[in-house]
Design a protein around this motif. Structure first.
Motif, PDB file in Angstrom:
ATOM      1  N   SER A  11      22.234  74.640   6.921  1.00  0.00           N
ATOM      2  CA  SER A  11      22.895  73.873   5.866  1.00  0.00           C
ATOM      3  C   SER A  11      24.400  74.094   5.887  1.00  0.00           C
ATOM      4  N   LYS A  12      24.811  75.324   6.148  1.00  0.00           N
ATOM      5  CA  LYS A  12      26.235  75.640   6.213  1.00  0.00           C
ATOM      6  C   LYS A  12      26.901  74.994   7.428  1.00  0.00           C
ATOM      7  N   PHE A  13      26.212  74.991   8.561  1.00  0.00           N
ATOM      8  CA  PHE A  13      26.741  74.312   9.749  1.00  0.00           C
ATOM      9  C   PHE A  13      26.968  72.830   9.444  1.00  0.00           C
ATOM     10  N   LYS A  14      25.942  72.199   8.884  1.00  0.00           N
ATOM     11  CA  LYS A  14      26.068  70.781   8.547  1.00  0.00           C
ATOM     12  C   LYS A  14      27.140  70.570   7.484  1.00  0.00           C
ATOM     13  N   GLY A  15      27.146  71.459   6.492  1.00  0.00           N
ATOM     14  CA  GLY A  15      28.114  71.330   5.416  1.00  0.00           C
ATOM     15  C   GLY A  15      29.535  71.390   5.919  1.00  0.00           C
ATOM     16  N   SER A  16      29.794  72.274   6.882  1.00  0.00           N
ATOM     17  CA  SER A  16      31.151  72.428   7.400  1.00  0.00           C
ATOM     18  C   SER A  16      31.627  71.171   8.114  1.00  0.00           C
ATOM     19  N   SER A  58      36.438  54.583   7.754  1.00  0.00           N
ATOM     20  CA  SER A  58      36.689  55.071   9.109  1.00  0.00           C
ATOM     21  C   SER A  58      37.272  56.478   9.100  1.00  0.00           C
ATOM     22  N   TYR A  59      36.930  57.231  10.118  1.00  0.00           N
ATOM     23  CA  TYR A  59      37.542  58.539  10.286  1.00  0.00           C
ATOM     24  C   TYR A  59      38.809  58.418  11.137  1.00  0.00           C
ATOM     25  N   THR A  60      39.587  59.507  11.178  1.00  0.00           N
ATOM     26  CA  THR A  60      40.839  59.509  11.934  1.00  0.00           C
ATOM     27  C   THR A  60      40.718  60.425  13.158  1.00  0.00           C
ATOM     28  N   ASP A  61      41.873  60.739  13.752  1.00  0.00           N
ATOM     29  CA  ASP A  61      41.906  61.631  14.910  1.00  0.00           C
ATOM     30  C   ASP A  61      41.348  63.012  14.586  1.00  0.00           C
ATOM     31  N   ASP A  62      41.397  63.420  13.309  1.00  0.00           N
ATOM     32  CA  ASP A  62      40.849  64.721  12.917  1.00  0.00           C
ATOM     33  C   ASP A  62      39.378  64.845  13.327  1.00  0.00           C
ATOM     34  N   THR A  63      38.588  63.858  12.935  1.00  0.00           N
ATOM     35  CA  THR A  63      37.155  63.869  13.245  1.00  0.00           C
ATOM     36  C   THR A  63      36.906  63.561  14.707  1.00  0.00           C
ATOM     37  N   SER A  64      37.698  62.659  15.273  1.00  0.00           N
ATOM     38  CA  SER A  64      37.530  62.315  16.680  1.00  0.00           C
ATOM     39  C   SER A  64      37.635  63.552  17.564  1.00  0.00           C
ATOM     40  N   MET A  65      38.644  64.377  17.292  1.00  0.00           N
ATOM     41  CA  MET A  65      38.849  65.568  18.113  1.00  0.00           C
ATOM     42  C   MET A  65      37.863  66.678  17.760  1.00  0.00           C
ATOM     43  N   THR A  66      37.451  66.747  16.499  1.00  0.00           N
ATOM     44  CA  THR A  66      36.421  67.708  16.103  1.00  0.00           C
ATOM     45  C   THR A  66      35.119  67.427  16.834  1.00  0.00           C
ATOM     46  N   LEU A  67      34.744  66.162  16.895  1.00  0.00           N
ATOM     47  CA  LEU A  67      33.526  65.784  17.614  1.00  0.00           C
ATOM     48  C   LEU A  67      33.641  66.093  19.101  1.00  0.00           C
ATOM     49  N   SER A  68      34.817  65.878  19.666  1.00  0.00           N
ATOM     50  CA  SER A  68      35.013  66.178  21.090  1.00  0.00           C
ATOM     51  C   SER A  68      34.780  67.660  21.366  1.00  0.00           C
ATOM     52  N   ILE A  69      35.312  68.514  20.498  1.00  0.00           N
ATOM     53  CA  ILE A  69      35.112  69.958  20.674  1.00  0.00           C
ATOM     54  C   ILE A  69      33.642  70.323  20.511  1.00  0.00           C
ATOM     55  N   ALA A  70      33.019  69.809  19.473  1.00  0.00           N
ATOM     56  CA  ALA A  70      31.610  70.130  19.216  1.00  0.00           C
ATOM     57  C   ALA A  70      30.728  69.691  20.388  1.00  0.00           C
ATOM     58  N   VAL A 332      25.286  66.809  15.763  1.00  0.00           N
ATOM     59  CA  VAL A 332      25.968  67.806  16.590  1.00  0.00           C
ATOM     60  C   VAL A 332      26.003  69.153  15.874  1.00  0.00           C
ATOM     61  N   ALA A 333      26.009  69.144  14.544  1.00  0.00           N
ATOM     62  CA  ALA A 333      25.909  70.404  13.799  1.00  0.00           C
ATOM     63  C   ALA A 333      24.561  71.066  14.064  1.00  0.00           C
ATOM     64  N   GLU A 334      23.506  70.267  14.101  1.00  0.00           N
ATOM     65  CA  GLU A 334      22.172  70.788  14.407  1.00  0.00           C
ATOM     66  C   GLU A 334      22.131  71.392  15.810  1.00  0.00           C
ATOM     67  N   LEU A 335      22.776  70.721  16.757  1.00  0.00           N
ATOM     68  CA  LEU A 335      22.784  71.202  18.141  1.00  0.00           C
ATOM     69  C   LEU A 335      23.571  72.501  18.267  1.00  0.00           C
TER      70      LEU A 335
END
Length: 348
Positions: A11-16, A58-70, A332-335
């Motif tokens: 839950s914390k992983f997903k929450g973050s 829509s999300y911005t570059d913040d989420t785009s780059m977060t997803l790339s790292i994850a 990706v949080a689950e993974l």
């Protein structure tokens, strides 16, 4: 608002990660538009809470780059700077507009032109060789805290630096990312069923950052942590968002935004005058946006810490359902969680 039972780690992983997404999406419409009207912001958030949104935000570059790292961490099981650089550039080149900053765009262009031969060189060359100390490394760093949930500070420091230096090579740039990572990591480890002591939380972060900012004459993050702690020691928690913007900052540099995000998380734990809301996560996002300035990134970082502390259940469904790619972020949080569990058996 403390839950009766502390949130589980998944839950914390997903929450973050979902908390970061919500902060990014909700903060974006207010970015760099001057002072944020409390009435306008309250109406905006309450409308989303009551009615949801007819259109996906829509999300911005913040989420785009977060997803790339994850995604890179999930695929490689480690921080792979070249893979990160390639993923950053691939996402940037997609047709959707994500509000990337001019300086990071130049890094991406140089990376592509040199075929990623030296993934750190373009960032090193910026600002006459001093590198960037913007908040772009900090805004995307939550997956590192999750990936290194069971790891040491030395592991986290090394992972954050390798991730950050693809775009930010100034110490204030990557040290800001380290503080943000430590804050998310500390929130993950905290028991949300018990009242959190802000002074103790800040002291622990300060002690960890003293090992990072060893030059006492150039330690902006340790200084900011002391300033935040001073607010609580003097019982000045009613300080306004405008005053926080002046005191801690609301800009695009890491020293003037990461501490503000951290304070927003702590401030959300108690009621906020003129904003009738009992949900501490929502209060965190409200306050982070109220500070104005770089609202999407400050709210993204604050939401990531709050989500890691409370767990995903605290985030109202109507808020995250209106955000683009929430299912992708949740997956990706689950993974990452599954990978973390595997690491407890086999090691990273």
């Amino acid at each position: 608002m403390a839950e009766e039972v502390s949130a589980g780690l998944l839950s914390k992983f997903k929450g973050s990660l979902i908390g970061a997404l919500v902060g990014d999406c909700l903060g974006a419409p207010f970015e760099l538009k001057g002072k944020v009207s409390p009435k306008v912001l309250e109406k905006y958030i309450n409308n989303l809470l009551n009615k949801g949104s007819k259109q996906i935000i829509s999300y911005t570059d913040d989420t785009s780059m977060t997803l790339s790292i994850a995604n890179s961490l999930v695929e490689n099981g480690k921080v792979d700077p070249k893979d990160l650089a390639q993923k950053f550039v691939t996402e940037y080149l997609k047709p959707e507009y994500r509000c990337y900053g001019l300086h990071v765009v130049r890094v991406f262009q140089a990376l592509k032109e040199t075929d990623f031969e030296d993934v750190f060189l373009p960032a090193k060359a910026q600002f006459n060789g001093s590198g960037s100390y913007g908040n772009g490394a900090a805004m995307r760093i939550a997956p590192i805290a999750l990936f290194g949930c069971q790891e040491t500070d030395e592991f986290l420091k090394d992972a954050v630096e390798r991730c950050s230096k693809v775009t930010h090579t100034h110490p204030d740039g990557y040290n800001g990312a380290i503080l943000q990572c430590f804050a998310v990591h500390a929130a993950l480890k905290s028991d949300s069923s018990k009242d959190l002591d802000p002074v103790d939380f800040l002291t622990q972060l300060e002690n960890r950052m003293k090992n990072i900012e060893t030059n006492k004459s150039a330690a902006p993050f340790c200084e900011s942590l002391k300033k935040i702690k001073d607010i609580y020691l003097k019982n000045q928690e009613d300080i306004s968002a405008t005053e926080i913007a002046e005191y801690l900052g609301n800009g695009e540099t890491a020293p003037r935004s990461v501490p503000t995000a951290l304070y927003s998380f702590l401030r959300g734990m108690k009621p906020i005058p003129h904003f009738k809301c009992s949900n501490p996560f929502v209060r965190t996002i409200y306050f982070a946006i109220s500070v104005a300035g770089d609202t999407d990134t400050i709210a993204c970082m604050a939401g990531s810490i709050a989500g890691a502390y409370y767990g995903v259940e605290i985030i109202p469904e109507k808020l995250y359902k209106c955000c683009e790619a929430v299912d992708q972020v949740s997956k990706v949080a689950e993974l990452l969680y599954a990978q973390d569990c595997q690491s407890n058996v086999g090691g990273k």
